[in-house]
Design a protein around this motif. Structure first.
Motif, PDB file in Angstrom:
ATOM      1  N   ASN A 426      45.931  96.676  43.133  1.00 23.13           N
ATOM      2  CA  ASN A 426      47.116  96.901  43.956  1.00 23.13           C
ATOM      3  C   ASN A 426      46.787  97.358  45.367  1.00 23.13           C
ATOM      4  OD1 ASN A 426      46.219  99.451  43.209  1.00 23.13           O
ATOM      5  ND2 ASN A 426      48.274 100.315  43.060  1.00 23.13           N
ATOM      6  N   GLN A 427      45.493  97.613  45.623  1.00 17.21           N
ATOM      7  CA  GLN A 427      45.038  97.994  46.957  1.00 17.21           C
ATOM      8  C   GLN A 427      44.262  96.863  47.631  1.00 17.21           C
ATOM      9  OE1 GLN A 427      45.184 101.215  48.570  1.00 17.21           O
ATOM     10  NE2 GLN A 427      46.705 101.779  47.036  1.00 17.21           N
ATOM     11  N   ALA A 428      44.040  95.772  46.906  1.00 22.16           N
ATOM     12  CA  ALA A 428      43.151  94.707  47.395  1.00 22.16           C
ATOM     13  C   ALA A 428      43.893  93.619  48.165  1.00 22.16           C
ATOM     14  CB  ALA A 428      42.406  94.095  46.208  1.00 22.16           C
ATOM     15  N   TRP A 429      43.103  92.746  48.766  1.00 20.20           N
ATOM     16  CA  TRP A 429      43.602  91.539  49.429  1.00 20.20           C
ATOM     17  C   TRP A 429      43.071  90.328  48.671  1.00 20.20           C
ATOM     18  CZ3 TRP A 429      47.091  91.553  53.413  1.00 20.20           C
ATOM     19  CH2 TRP A 429      47.331  92.807  54.014  1.00 20.20           C
ATOM     20  N   PHE A 430      43.827  89.236  48.707  1.00 10.96           N
ATOM     21  CA  PHE A 430      43.478  88.068  47.903  1.00 10.96           C
ATOM     22  C   PHE A 430      43.558  86.790  48.733  1.00 10.96           C
ATOM     23  CE2 PHE A 430      45.267  91.378  45.284  1.00 10.96           C
ATOM     24  CZ  PHE A 430      44.379  91.456  44.222  1.00 10.96           C
ATOM     25  N   VAL A 431      42.752  85.826  48.283  1.00 13.08           N
ATOM     26  CA  VAL A 431      42.803  84.477  48.874  1.00 13.08           C
ATOM     27  C   VAL A 431      43.075  83.498  47.742  1.00 13.08           C
ATOM     28  CG1 VAL A 431      41.537  82.654  50.068  1.00 13.08           C
ATOM     29  CG2 VAL A 431      41.217  85.055  50.745  1.00 13.08           C
ATOM     30  N   GLU A 432      44.158  82.744  47.889  1.00 12.40           N
ATOM     31  CA  GLU A 432      44.529  81.743  46.891  1.00 12.40           C
ATOM     32  C   GLU A 432      44.218  80.360  47.440  1.00 12.40           C
ATOM     33  OE1 GLU A 432      48.173  80.703  43.810  1.00 12.40           O
ATOM     34  OE2 GLU A 432      48.590  81.861  45.646  1.00 12.40           O
ATOM     35  N   VAL A 438      42.039  82.361  42.600  1.00 17.29           N
ATOM     36  CA  VAL A 438      42.311  83.603  43.329  1.00 17.29           C
ATOM     37  C   VAL A 438      41.028  84.421  43.465  1.00 17.29           C
ATOM     38  CG1 VAL A 438      43.586  85.773  43.341  1.00 17.29           C
ATOM     39  CG2 VAL A 438      44.702  83.685  42.547  1.00 17.29           C
ATOM     40  N   ASP A 439      40.682  84.772  44.706  1.00 16.98           N
ATOM     41  CA  ASP A 439      39.523  85.614  44.995  1.00 16.98           C
ATOM     42  C   ASP A 439      40.004  86.927  45.583  1.00 16.98           C
ATOM     43  OD1 ASP A 439      36.738  83.985  44.838  1.00 16.98           O
ATOM     44  OD2 ASP A 439      38.372  82.631  45.374  1.00 16.98           O
ATOM     45  N   ALA A 440      39.374  88.032  45.188  1.00 16.23           N
ATOM     46  CA  ALA A 440      39.787  89.367  45.625  1.00 16.23           C
ATOM     47  C   ALA A 440      38.811  89.942  46.643  1.00 16.23           C
ATOM     48  CB  ALA A 440      39.889  90.293  44.419  1.00 16.23           C
ATOM     49  N   PHE A 441      39.355  90.772  47.564  1.00 16.08           N
ATOM     50  CA  PHE A 441      38.556  91.405  48.610  1.00 16.08           C
ATOM     51  C   PHE A 441      39.087  92.808  48.881  1.00 16.08           C
ATOM     52  CE2 PHE A 441      38.396  86.870  49.180  1.00 16.08           C
ATOM     53  CZ  PHE A 441      37.052  86.606  49.395  1.00 16.08           C
ATOM     54  N   LEU A 442      38.222  93.689  49.332  1.00 15.02           N
ATOM     55  CA  LEU A 442      38.640  95.041  49.680  1.00 15.02           C
ATOM     56  C   LEU A 442      39.461  95.044  50.964  1.00 15.02           C
ATOM     57  CD1 LEU A 442      38.540  98.160  49.488  1.00 15.02           C
ATOM     58  CD2 LEU A 442      36.367  98.063  50.744  1.00 15.02           C
ATOM     59  N   LEU A 443      39.004  94.293  51.974  1.00 16.94           N
ATOM     60  CA  LEU A 443      39.613  94.348  53.298  1.00 16.94           C
ATOM     61  C   LEU A 443      40.331  93.056  53.673  1.00 16.94           C
ATOM     62  CD1 LEU A 443      36.706  96.063  55.277  1.00 16.94           C
ATOM     63  CD2 LEU A 443      38.661  97.157  54.159  1.00 16.94           C
TER      64      LEU A 443
END
Length: 466
Positions: A426-432, A438-443
């Motif tokens: 719920n704090q992460a950023w994602f690229v679809e 779906v890939d997750a990232f911190l920033l």
């Protein structure tokens, strides 16, 4: 005359032998300083204490046959006061991070004493664990936006060292481009809630705990500095020389605590919460499979280097003008012996850099999970075990179903696609991607860079759920 001499010599030998066998026919103090809320010290303190593992391994044979033990535990919120009590002779063992640990060594030397760094307990060769957070409502998305702002940090902590290295990496002037003030975690939490501080750098577990509680966002992970960090255990050198078997017994207890939490991370994350108040979801973030840090009792070269870097940082802060012989300060003979007595292979563990593995089946298909790059996990309140999913996209679908059923979701986790560190989703950023991956990232900036090169769309947690 010759006969009398022989009798006298025999009596003297018998007395000496008797004294040797009964050397410790008295109460031996075992005084241990720990940091319960610094959860990376849990396998060297909290779990040993709560599960009474030290009592299980303390020697009661040979010269310890008639010994009794006075086990004393004392909890601290940081390493500096713990070190003060070790130097004063009030404690025999102490658990702390690399930065305050190096100061422990320097402080002992300055007092004409010596301490030994016995073993690592938990750490990250990348630097994860330390981090920088901002208030939840802040517009700041990365460290690059903190120039000219005020950043608080617990002084003389491992996060202080991380912050200095991060600022140096930006090419900023420490005296002109940022203002650093001292602030303990418990004070920083209130300051973040009320927006009285622009940013705060902290050690385990606060850079994750504050975001998990909803009043802060993590904008920097220590892994971005690529500076190894760890927590470990020290002992007074004179104590170790006098009672080496007790030192090994303590380390065997730490090894068992490590084995127990690896086998049942949810159970012991709950225990840590019960004792400390640190959310079980955050404990699992660190101690569970694919966790933010690895629990590792071996002296990897990277951790040795972390201590050397810490000494250099102490000099930079003018906390000391003397060096410390790292090769003498670190003594791995005790941990090697503890491994041997526990039937464990030290060399094998020394060569192992892997995160705690995830041996699980997908909660939807029942098939073993083999690709961990896109894995997701959901912890439902009231369920003793975390659910595992091979696909973050599938986990989001299940999340909607669980919430529609009125289930209380404790946490949803994702693995960062670039660094591999565990994230609070719920704090992460994602690229679809166009294919739905779906890939997750911190920033946000990390997600934007990935989306640009992979023709994807950047989403936050709210939009990825739609």
């Amino acid at each position: 005359m010759r006969f009398t001499t022989k009798i006298t010599a025999s009596i003297a030998l018998a007395v000496a032998s008797f004294a040797s066998v009964n050397t410790y026919a008295e109460t031996i103090r075992v005084a241990l300083g720990t940091q319960d809320t610094t959860i990376n010290c849990s396998t060297g303190g909290l779990l040993i204490r709560e599960l009474k593992l030290l009592e299980k391994y303390l020697p009661h044979e040979g010269k310890y046959k008639d010994a009794t033990y006075d086990i004393q535990w004392k909890n601290f919120t940081s390493g500096a006061p713990l070190t003060n009590e070790m130097v004063a002779g009030k404690l025999d063992f102490g658990a702390m991070a690399d930065f305050p640990g190096s100061f422990n060594g320097v402080a002992h030397e300055a007092a004409g004493k010596h301490s030994i760094f016995l073993s690592v307990l938990s750490g990250s060769i990348k630097g994860s664990g330390n981090g920088i957070v901002v208030p939840a409502a802040s517009q700041v998305q990365s460290i690059t936006e903190l120039k000219g702002k005020t950043i608080s940090v617990p002084f003389a902590s491992t996060s202080h060292g991380m912050l200095l290295r991060a600022i140096k990496a930006q090419g900023w002037d420490l005296d002109k481009d940022v203002k650093i003030i001292a602030q303990a975690p418990e004070i920083a939490g209130s300051a973040l809630k009320s927006n009285r501080i622009e940013a705060h750098a902290d050690f385990v577990p606060f850079a994750e705990l504050f975001p998990n509680r909803g009043f802060a966002r993590k904008i920097y992970d220590g892994s971005q500095a690529n500076a190894p960090t760890f927590h470990g255990t020290l002992v007074d050198a004179a104590y170790a020389e006098k009672y080496p078997e007790i030192v090994v017994a303590y380390l065997r207890a730490a090894l068992e605590a490590d084995r127990l939490i690896a086998a049942e991370p949810e159970k012991y994350s709950e225990l840590i919460e019960k004792v400390t108040g640190i959310d079980a979801e955050v404990n699992y973030l660190f101690h569970g499979p694919l966790g933010l840090q690895t629990r590792d009792l071996t002296w990897k070269p990277e951790y040795r280097q972390a201590l050397a870097t810490a000494i250099d940082t102490l000099k930079l802060l003018k906390k000391t003008d003397q060096g410390l012989n790292i090769e003498k300060f670190i003594n791995d003979k005790y941990i090697r012996e503890a491994f041997k007595q526990s039937d464990l292979d030290y060399k094998k563990s020394l060569a192992n850099y892997a995160q705690l593995p995830l041996n699980a089946k997908d909660a939807i298909t029942g098939k073993p999970i083999t690709d961990f790059k896109h894995v997701a996990q959901i912890w439902v309140r009231g369920e003793p075990l975390v659910r595992h999913y091979a696909s973050f996209k599938d986990a989001v679908k299940v999340l909607k179903e669980l919430e529609s059923e009125g289930k209380d979701i404790r946490a949803i986790y994702a693995q960062a696609s670039d660094s591999g560190i565990k994230l609070l989703a719920n704090q992460a950023w994602f690229v679809e991607s166009a294919q739905g991956q779906v890939d997750a990232f911190l920033l946000k900036e990390q997600a934007e860079a990935f989306a640009k090169s992979n023709s994807g769309t950047v989403r936050d947690f709210s939009s990825i759920r739609l």
